[in-house]
Design a protein around this motif. Structure first.
Motif, PDB file in Angstrom:
ATOM      1  N   TYR A  78      20.779  -8.213   2.825  1.00 28.56           N
ATOM      2  CA  TYR A  78      20.716  -9.673   2.898  1.00 28.56           C
ATOM      3  C   TYR A  78      19.302 -10.106   2.548  1.00 28.56           C
ATOM      4  N   ASP A  79      19.179 -11.039   1.630  1.00 31.38           N
ATOM      5  CA  ASP A  79      17.866 -11.546   1.232  1.00 31.38           C
ATOM      6  C   ASP A  79      18.095 -12.857   0.487  1.00 31.38           C
ATOM      7  N   PHE A 136       2.914   2.242   8.878  1.00 31.54           N
ATOM      8  CA  PHE A 136       2.027   2.326   7.705  1.00 31.54           C
ATOM      9  C   PHE A 136       1.177   3.594   7.695  1.00 31.54           C
ATOM     10  N   TYR A 165       0.820  -1.211   0.000  1.00 34.78           N
ATOM     11  CA  TYR A 165       0.000   0.000   0.000  1.00 34.78           C
ATOM     12  C   TYR A 165       0.845   1.248   0.000  1.00 34.78           C
ATOM     13  N   PRO A 204       9.670 -10.597   6.193  1.00 36.63           N
ATOM     14  CA  PRO A 204       8.429 -11.039   6.833  1.00 36.63           C
ATOM     15  C   PRO A 204       8.713 -11.985   7.999  1.00 36.63           C
ATOM     16  N   HIS A 241      13.503  -5.727   7.482  1.00 35.61           N
ATOM     17  CA  HIS A 241      12.373  -5.551   6.557  1.00 35.61           C
ATOM     18  C   HIS A 241      11.935  -6.873   5.936  1.00 35.61           C
ATOM     19  N   TYR A 271      16.361 -13.976  -1.695  1.00 34.34           N
ATOM     20  CA  TYR A 271      15.928 -13.758  -3.081  1.00 34.34           C
ATOM     21  C   TYR A 271      16.407 -12.381  -3.544  1.00 34.34           C
ATOM     22  N   ASP A 308       9.000  -0.482  15.968  1.00 34.12           N
ATOM     23  CA  ASP A 308       7.621  -0.064  15.680  1.00 34.12           C
ATOM     24  C   ASP A 308       6.692  -1.259  15.869  1.00 34.12           C
ATOM     25  N   GLY A 362      12.894  -6.466  -0.113  1.00 33.78           N
ATOM     26  CA  GLY A 362      11.655  -6.399  -0.897  1.00 33.78           C
ATOM     27  C   GLY A 362      11.243  -4.945  -1.071  1.00 33.78           C
ATOM     28  N   LYS A 363       9.935  -4.718  -1.114  1.00 29.80           N
ATOM     29  CA  LYS A 363       9.446  -3.365  -1.434  1.00 29.80           C
ATOM     30  C   LYS A 363       9.892  -2.321  -0.394  1.00 29.80           C
ATOM     31  N   ILE A 364       9.709  -2.658   0.900  1.00 27.37           N
ATOM     32  CA  ILE A 364      10.044  -1.671   1.941  1.00 27.37           C
ATOM     33  C   ILE A 364      11.559  -1.558   2.111  1.00 27.37           C
ATOM     34  N   HIS A 381       3.302   0.553  16.159  1.00 25.78           N
ATOM     35  CA  HIS A 381       2.943   0.018  14.833  1.00 25.78           C
ATOM     36  C   HIS A 381       2.299   1.102  13.958  1.00 25.78           C
ATOM     37  N   THR A 405      10.944  -2.355  11.967  1.00 29.25           N
ATOM     38  CA  THR A 405       9.616  -1.854  11.602  1.00 29.25           C
ATOM     39  C   THR A 405       8.822  -2.957  10.895  1.00 29.25           C
ATOM     40  N   SER A 406       9.284  -4.218  11.054  1.00 27.40           N
ATOM     41  CA  SER A 406       8.667  -5.288  10.269  1.00 27.40           C
ATOM     42  C   SER A 406       7.651  -6.100  11.084  1.00 27.40           C
ATOM     43  N   ARG A 407       8.116  -7.021  11.897  1.00 27.81           N
ATOM     44  CA  ARG A 407       7.231  -7.768  12.796  1.00 27.81           C
ATOM     45  C   ARG A 407       8.001  -8.054  14.076  1.00 27.81           C
ATOM     46  N   THR A 414      12.330 -16.931  10.002  1.00 29.42           N
ATOM     47  CA  THR A 414      12.851 -15.622  10.452  1.00 29.42           C
ATOM     48  C   THR A 414      12.523 -15.318  11.913  1.00 29.42           C
TER      49      THR A 414
HETATM   50  P1  NAI Z   1       8.140  -7.896   0.511  1.00 27.23           P
HETATM   51  O1  NAI Z   1       7.508  -9.229   0.377  1.00 27.23           O
HETATM   52  O2  NAI Z   1       8.134  -6.955  -0.653  1.00 27.23           O
HETATM   53  O3  NAI Z   1       9.678  -8.057   0.982  1.00 27.23           O
HETATM   54  C1  NAI Z   1      10.079  -8.951   1.955  1.00 27.23           C
HETATM   55  C2  NAI Z   1      11.477  -9.429   1.577  1.00 27.23           C
HETATM   56  O4  NAI Z   1      11.980 -10.243   2.637  1.00 27.23           O
HETATM   57  C3  NAI Z   1      11.490 -10.291   0.308  1.00 27.23           C
HETATM   58  O5  NAI Z   1      12.431  -9.764  -0.616  1.00 27.23           O
HETATM   59  C4  NAI Z   1      11.905 -11.663   0.804  1.00 27.23           C
HETATM   60  O6  NAI Z   1      12.689 -12.393  -0.133  1.00 27.23           O
HETATM   61  C5  NAI Z   1      12.712 -11.287   2.040  1.00 27.23           C
HETATM   62  N1  NAI Z   1      12.945 -12.395   2.946  1.00 27.23           N
HETATM   63  C6  NAI Z   1      12.226 -13.527   3.105  1.00 27.23           C
HETATM   64  N2  NAI Z   1      12.821 -14.327   4.004  1.00 27.23           N
HETATM   65  C7  NAI Z   1      13.942 -13.677   4.417  1.00 27.23           C
HETATM   66  C8  NAI Z   1      14.973 -13.996   5.328  1.00 27.23           C
HETATM   67  N3  NAI Z   1      14.996 -15.164   5.983  1.00 27.23           N
HETATM   68  N4  NAI Z   1      15.963 -13.105   5.512  1.00 27.23           N
HETATM   69  C9  NAI Z   1      15.976 -11.930   4.823  1.00 27.23           C
HETATM   70  N5  NAI Z   1      15.014 -11.580   3.944  1.00 27.23           N
HETATM   71  C10 NAI Z   1      14.014 -12.440   3.751  1.00 27.23           C
HETATM   72  O7  NAI Z   1       7.445  -7.222   1.783  1.00 27.23           O
HETATM   73  P2  NAI Z   1       7.437  -5.676   2.179  1.00 27.23           P
HETATM   74  O8  NAI Z   1       6.246  -5.020   1.600  1.00 27.23           O
HETATM   75  O9  NAI Z   1       8.775  -5.090   1.923  1.00 27.23           O
HETATM   76  O10 NAI Z   1       7.179  -5.786   3.757  1.00 27.23           O
HETATM   77  C11 NAI Z   1       8.146  -6.328   4.622  1.00 27.23           C
HETATM   78  C12 NAI Z   1       7.502  -6.535   5.990  1.00 27.23           C
HETATM   79  O11 NAI Z   1       7.211  -5.256   6.569  1.00 27.23           O
HETATM   80  C13 NAI Z   1       6.139  -7.254   5.969  1.00 27.23           C
HETATM   81  O12 NAI Z   1       6.307  -8.644   5.981  1.00 27.23           O
HETATM   82  C14 NAI Z   1       5.469  -6.760   7.202  1.00 27.23           C
HETATM   83  O13 NAI Z   1       5.712  -7.684   8.243  1.00 27.23           O
HETATM   84  C15 NAI Z   1       6.179  -5.444   7.535  1.00 27.23           C
HETATM   85  N6  NAI Z   1       5.284  -4.283   7.476  1.00 27.23           N
HETATM   86  C16 NAI Z   1       5.246  -3.439   8.559  1.00 27.23           C
HETATM   87  C17 NAI Z   1       4.408  -2.326   8.550  1.00 27.23           C
HETATM   88  C18 NAI Z   1       4.360  -1.361   9.696  1.00 27.23           C
HETATM   89  O14 NAI Z   1       3.404  -0.579   9.794  1.00 27.23           O
HETATM   90  N7  NAI Z   1       5.347  -1.307  10.570  1.00 27.23           N
HETATM   91  C19 NAI Z   1       3.512  -2.074   7.415  1.00 27.23           C
HETATM   92  C20 NAI Z   1       3.694  -2.982   6.305  1.00 27.23           C
HETATM   93  C21 NAI Z   1       4.528  -4.056   6.357  1.00 27.23           C
END
Ligand code: NAI
Length: 335
Positions: free
Chosen positions: A177-178, A301, A104, A209, A207, A180, A261, A157-159, A298, A235-237, A214
């Motif tokens: 580090y990723d 977003f 989003y 999931p 950043h 993918y 966060d 990823g995106k963030i 949190h 800021t992820s989980r 993880t």
């Molecule tokens: P995304 O799916 O675009 O990117 C996540 C990246 O993490 C991917 O490139 C994936 O390959 C990588 N990944 C998977 N396993 C991994 C590992 N073991 N080590 C390192 N990287 C790994 O997701 P996006 O949109 O970038 O969001 C990331 C996270 O941010 C979400 O999963 C969510 O938990 C969190 N988030 C937090 C928010 C907040 O308000 N604080 C709001 C939105 C998302």
């Protein structure tokens, strides 16, 4: 079609009502807002609904999904990107449609991560209080130039990518580090192994999931490998960090600062006004005693643009379900 939204806040009602009235007046969608978070105790509020709209701390395990299915609910609309809180296997078994909002506003979360880094580094939170109390002393507020420092982005990823772009603008060396890797990130930073990232980064920003792989990525073992005096930002989980291990690392000065966060046990605290309560989470209250720890509830977003996008995509997902059309944001189901 009646949609029951759980964990609904006034700002959710405003953004969803606006998009509903603008784009979906003729569709016969009816949104019912429930303040309560979804759990086995509150699931009965979904009765009469065909769809449920859930947020990050709503409980979507097998017993809740089975109960929802029993009430006739057939669609679960996650108004968030993360989907660690839903049992997708159970959802598939029950034939539920599950969709999310994958992107989003990556910039909203990335900019919040940067705000946390800058605040921790330059002690803006402490300076604010000092000046309001007439204390203009600088001692204790010393920061460092972000320019030229190494920042490690875990999950590109995106963030993570949006964060890396901003950091590049600050003149940082960006490590990633990723499992993918992407070309977009490789054009900005350098991919390294996680251990190298931890050992070389002055700031580590998470950043990726939350998954079985993880959970507690930041543990006593990984903190033993982190650069002495590094700053950690999540800021992820919350589950990515073993909070007790992080507290030990703050006490030993291994970590110089922490900003989160998200928090492992956040569902009891975040999105509620607990200001008149006794907080009985001793791990959280210990965190609150450190001058070099910042916690936000949190809100990564939480921008106008992101709220609009969340409402638009969630209602688009519902429209796909209602019309039996294919949905690009599908996690489970046939649409
Ligand atoms: P995304 O799916 O675009 O990117 C996540 C990246 O993490 C991917 O490139 C994936 O390959 C990588 N990944 C998977 N396993 C991994 C590992 N073991 N080590 C390192 N990287 C790994 O997701 P996006 O949109 O970038 O969001 C990331 C996270 O941010 C979400 O999963 C969510 O938990 C969190 N988030 C937090 C928010 C907040 O308000 N604080 C709001 C939105 C998302």
């Amino acid at each position: 079609m009646k949609i029951v939204m759980f964990s609904a806040q006034p700002y959710d009602e405003r953004s969803f009502d606006e998009v509903l009235q603008r784009d979906y007046v003729s569709r016969g969608f009816e949104l019912v807002y429930q303040k309560a978070a979804l759990s086995l105790q509150t699931v009965a509020l979904a009765q009469g609904g065909e769809a449920v709209c859930a947020f990050v701390n709503d409980q979507l395990d097998a017993p809740v999904l089975e109960t929802l299915h029993g009430y006739g609910v057939r669609a679960i609309l996650l108004r968030c990107a993360g989907f660690n809180h839903i049992d997708l296997e159970a959802a598939r078994r029950l034939g539920l449609f599950v969709a999310r909002v994958p992107a989003y506003s990556p910039e909203a979360v990335a900019e919040h991560a940067i705000a946390l880094i800058l605040t921790l580094n330059r002690h803006t939170h402490r300076a604010y209080n000092r000046v309001r109390e007439g204390n203009f002393m600088l001692d204790g507020l010393l920061g460092f130039n972000l320019h030229g420092k190494t920042v490690g982005v875990v999950g590109t990823g995106k963030i993570g990518l949006a964060t890396a772009r901003i950091l590049k603008g600050f003149g940082c060396r960006v490590l990633g580090y990723d499992p993918y890797p992407t070309d977009e990130f490789a054009a900005l930073g350098e991919y390294v192994a996680l251990d190298v990232l931890l050992a070389e980064s002055d700031v580590v920003s998470l950043h990726c999931p939350l998954s079985d792989a993880t959970r507690h990525l930041i543990s006593a073992a990984s903190l033993a490998r982190i650069k002495h005096g590094a700053m950690l930002v999540n800021t992820s989980r919350g589950g990515l960090i073993d909070t007790r291990a992080v507290i030990a690392a703050l006490k030993s000065r291994r970590l110089s600062a922490l900003a989160i966060d998200v928090y492992e046990q956040e569902s009891q605290l975040f999105f509620h006004d607990r200001s008149s309560d006794i907080i009985d989470d001793d791990v959280f209250t210990r965190l609150m005693t450190f001058p070099n720890v910042i916690v936000t509830g949190h809100q990564g977003f939480f921008t106008v643009e992101a709220l609009r996008e969340i409402a638009e995509t969630t209602l688009h997902n519902l429209d796909c379900y209602a019309g039996g059309r294919s949905c690009g944001n599908l996690l489970a189901g046939n649409a």
